[in-house]
Design a protein around this motif. Structure first.
Motif: not given
Length: 127
Positions: A33-37, A45-50, A62-65
């Protein structure tokens, strides 16, 4: 599988927001599961997934950290904690679920491998 996203809003640069995504239905088929924006005039675009089972997470550079994705399997919910928000983070954020791996979801054209989408929730970062 149904995905219900919430938590967007208007914040100033440097502030934080937390998005949530609750999954229901045949969630046994979900592997990631994850998030795109998607910002106006731009591609999604991809943001994060787990990983739904192992908990391994991956992030866009672009969102690391600044962003953290975490899950609660008991509640079938995934959250995206967004800190130090920037104006360029402004977009509609979409929760996503896939039977593929987080590597596939985070790779090029990863949105093609999303099986289920939630409705978008708007995040606006502006002073």
């Amino acid at each position: 599988v149904q995905l219900q996203a919430s938590g967007g809003g208007l914040v100033q640069p440097g502030e934080s927001l937390r998005l949530s995504c609750a999954a229901s239905g045949s969630i046994f088929s979900i592997n990631a599961m994850g998030w795109f924006r998607q910002a106006p005039g731009k591609e999604r675009e991809f943001v994060a997934a787990i990983s739904w089972r192992g908990g391994t997470a991956v992030y866009a550079d672009s969102v690391k950290g600044r962003f953290t994705i975490f899950r609660d399997n008991a509640e079938n919910t995934v959250w995206l904690q967004m800190n130090s928000l920037k104006p360029e983070d402004t977009a509609d954020y979409y929760c996503a679920a896939s039977s593929r791996s987080i590597a596939t979801m985070s790779g090029g054209k990863g949105a093609r491998f999303v099986d289920y989408w939630g409705q978008g929730t708007l995040v606006t970062v502006s002073s």
